[in-house]
Design an enzyme around this catalytic site. Structure first.
Site, PDB file in Angstrom:
ATOM      1  N   ASN A  10       0.851  -1.191   0.000  1.00  0.00           N
ATOM      2  CA  ASN A  10       0.000   0.000   0.000  1.00  0.00           C
ATOM      3  C   ASN A  10       0.893   1.250   0.000  1.00  0.00           C
ATOM      4  OD1 ASN A  10      -1.415   2.275   1.134  1.00  0.00           O
ATOM      5  ND2 ASN A  10      -3.071   0.898   1.673  1.00  0.00           N
ATOM      6  N   HIS A  13       1.003   6.195   2.045  1.00  0.00           N
ATOM      7  CA  HIS A  13       1.738   7.150   2.884  1.00  0.00           C
ATOM      8  C   HIS A  13       2.962   7.741   2.205  1.00  0.00           C
ATOM      9  CE1 HIS A  13      -1.259   6.813   5.807  1.00  0.00           C
ATOM     10  NE2 HIS A  13      -1.139   5.501   5.838  1.00  0.00           N
ATOM     11  N   HIS A  46      -5.514   3.572  -1.420  1.00  0.00           N
ATOM     12  CA  HIS A  46      -6.834   3.926  -0.887  1.00  0.00           C
ATOM     13  C   HIS A  46      -7.186   5.339  -1.342  1.00  0.00           C
ATOM     14  CE1 HIS A  46      -9.484   4.161   3.035  1.00  0.00           C
ATOM     15  NE2 HIS A  46     -10.141   4.513   1.952  1.00  0.00           N
ATOM     16  N   ARG A  48      -9.388   8.081  -0.720  1.00  0.00           N
ATOM     17  CA  ARG A  48     -10.349   8.498   0.303  1.00  0.00           C
ATOM     18  C   ARG A  48     -11.199   9.652  -0.213  1.00  0.00           C
ATOM     19  NH1 ARG A  48      -8.790   6.507   5.722  1.00  0.00           N
ATOM     20  NH2 ARG A  48     -10.505   7.787   6.436  1.00  0.00           N
ATOM     21  N   ARG A  52      -6.933  12.771   1.068  1.00  0.00           N
ATOM     22  CA  ARG A  52      -5.856  13.244   1.948  1.00  0.00           C
ATOM     23  C   ARG A  52      -4.486  12.697   1.548  1.00  0.00           C
ATOM     24  NH1 ARG A  52      -7.337  10.141   7.531  1.00  0.00           N
ATOM     25  NH2 ARG A  52      -9.341  11.098   7.101  1.00  0.00           N
ATOM     26  N   GLU A  73      -8.547   0.504  -2.798  1.00  0.00           N
ATOM     27  CA  GLU A  73      -9.359   0.518  -1.571  1.00  0.00           C
ATOM     28  C   GLU A  73     -10.249   1.742  -1.628  1.00  0.00           C
ATOM     29  OE1 GLU A  73      -6.987   0.729   1.898  1.00  0.00           O
ATOM     30  OE2 GLU A  73      -6.068  -1.196   1.549  1.00  0.00           O
ATOM     31  N   THR A 104      -8.319   3.622   8.585  1.00  0.00           N
ATOM     32  CA  THR A 104      -9.515   2.791   8.635  1.00  0.00           C
ATOM     33  C   THR A 104      -9.581   2.128  10.005  1.00  0.00           C
ATOM     34  OG1 THR A 104      -9.019   2.358   6.326  1.00  0.00           O
ATOM     35  CG2 THR A 104     -10.781   1.068   7.300  1.00  0.00           C
ATOM     36  N   GLU A 154     -11.148  -9.438   3.202  1.00  0.00           N
ATOM     37  CA  GLU A 154      -9.852  -9.099   3.795  1.00  0.00           C
ATOM     38  C   GLU A 154     -10.080  -8.951   5.291  1.00  0.00           C
ATOM     39  OE1 GLU A 154      -7.222  -6.444   1.773  1.00  0.00           O
ATOM     40  OE2 GLU A 154      -6.455  -5.624   3.662  1.00  0.00           O
ATOM     41  N   HIS A 194      -3.768  -4.640   7.757  1.00  0.00           N
ATOM     42  CA  HIS A 194      -3.885  -3.484   8.655  1.00  0.00           C
ATOM     43  C   HIS A 194      -2.968  -3.617   9.863  1.00  0.00           C
ATOM     44  CE1 HIS A 194      -5.399   0.108  10.588  1.00  0.00           C
ATOM     45  NE2 HIS A 194      -5.891   0.412   9.410  1.00  0.00           N
TER      46      HIS A 194
HETATM   47  N1  PXP Z   1      -5.959  -3.258   4.129  1.00  0.00           N
HETATM   48  C1  PXP Z   1      -6.936  -2.327   4.217  1.00  0.00           C
HETATM   49  C2  PXP Z   1      -8.304  -2.705   3.800  1.00  0.00           C
HETATM   50  C3  PXP Z   1      -6.644  -1.021   4.680  1.00  0.00           C
HETATM   51  O1  PXP Z   1      -7.640  -0.108   4.761  1.00  0.00           O
HETATM   52  C4  PXP Z   1      -5.326  -0.701   4.997  1.00  0.00           C
HETATM   53  C5  PXP Z   1      -4.980   0.703   5.414  1.00  0.00           C
HETATM   54  O2  PXP Z   1      -5.186   1.568   4.346  1.00  0.00           O
HETATM   55  C6  PXP Z   1      -4.333  -1.694   4.872  1.00  0.00           C
HETATM   56  C7  PXP Z   1      -4.691  -2.980   4.458  1.00  0.00           C
HETATM   57  C8  PXP Z   1      -2.903  -1.429   5.171  1.00  0.00           C
HETATM   58  O3  PXP Z   1      -2.772  -1.120   6.515  1.00  0.00           O
HETATM   59  P1  PXP Z   1      -1.385  -0.553   7.060  1.00  0.00           P
HETATM   60  O4  PXP Z   1      -1.147   0.738   6.326  1.00  0.00           O
HETATM   61  O5  PXP Z   1      -1.632  -0.377   8.513  1.00  0.00           O
HETATM   62  O6  PXP Z   1      -0.338  -1.581   6.742  1.00  0.00           O
END
Ligand code: PXP
Length: 253
Positions: A10, A13, A46, A48, A52, A73, A104, A154, A194
């Site tokens: 992901n 960030h 993601h 949003r 952001r 996402e 989330t 998931e 997550h």
């Molecule tokens: N899976 C989903 C559905 C999420 O919403 C997120 C956070 O955006 C992640 C995985 C990844 O989580 P993390 O950034 O904490 O590794």
């Protein structure tokens, strides 16, 4: 059972850091290419409602420039479903979204929102997207995912990853194991994500029914430490070379 567990990285960030200055650096697309080179199987982002971090153009560039699967996402809103139906990513993961949250916070309430979710899932599947629901590892949510014809779930690993004492850790990993078994029994493909870090990935990756992990924040945060030294070293070298060249121009030639 799969031997190899797929890794979705992901890149949200990377965009968070970019947006702190409003420019184009660091680019999530460059991070995505590095992630694939380093062994990721796909890229997750993601989009949003408040944009952001990831923005629409990031998703289009990821889709246009990369060959690997892109997992979008998003909240199950009409706006986002419309976006996904046009963009047609390989996969869509439906997540709950609250404006004031930092990330989330919980899973989708698939059981409580069945009638609202089902037509949206249908539209996304019709558009060719593999749909997953991000849910807590609870039987009622898994059964609801099956009822709304989501092919994938998931499992939210946040409760396990944030647990600080051994009793909670043992309880939470057992919930994840049981949920992964039930997902498979119900015919659902099982993913997880997550809050996963180096410390927490082991027991999750050992759950045989899970075929994909999505990891973001920890990887980007940890890269600050593992990559910062090399980046500062390169800056030091460029500074020293430029200064030396300005004092003795023949060095630059
Ligand atoms: N899976 C989903 C559905 C999420 O919403 C997120 C956070 O955006 C992640 C995985 C990844 O989580 P993390 O950034 O904490 O590794």
């Amino acid at each position: 059972m799969r031997e190899q567990l797929r890794l979705g990285v992901n890149v949200d960030h990377v965009a968070t850091i970019r947006n702190a200055r409003g420019g184009s650096h660091p680019d999530p697309l460059v991070a995505a290419r590095l992630a694939i080179e380093a062994g990721a199987d796909g890229i997750t982002a993601h989009l949003r409602e408040d944009r952001r971090h990831i923005v629409d153009d990031d998703i289009h560039r990821l889709l246009n420039e990369l060959e690997c699967p892109i997992n979008l996402e998003m909240a199950p809103t009409d706006e986002m479903v419309g976006f996904a139906v046009e963009a047609r990513p390989h996969a869509v993961c439906l997540v709950p979204e609250r404006r004031a949250e930092r990330t989330t916070e919980g899973g989708l309430d698939a059981a409580g929102q069945q009638n609202w979710l089902a037509p949206k899932i249908g539209r996304l599947i019709e558009a060719g997207c593999r749909v997953s629901l991000f849910i807590a590892p609870e039987p009622a949510q898994l059964e609801a995912a099956r009822r709304v014809h989501a092919p994938v779930v998931e499992l939210h690993t946040g409760e396990f990853c944030n647990a600080r004492d051994s009793t909670t850790l043992a309880h939470e990993i057992e919930r994840l194991r049981a949920a992964a078994r039930l997902a498979t029994d119900l015919g659902l493909e099982c993913h997880a994500g997550h809050g996963i870090s180096f410390d927490t990935v082991g027991p999750i990756a050992a759950i045989q029914q899970i075929v994909e992990l999505n990891i973001g924040h920890f990887l980007v945060g940890e890269a600050v430490f593992t990559g910062l030294g090399a980046t500062i070293g390169r800056m030091r070298k460029l500074i020293d070379e430029a200064r030396a060249a300005s004092i003795r121009p023949e060095v630059a030639r």
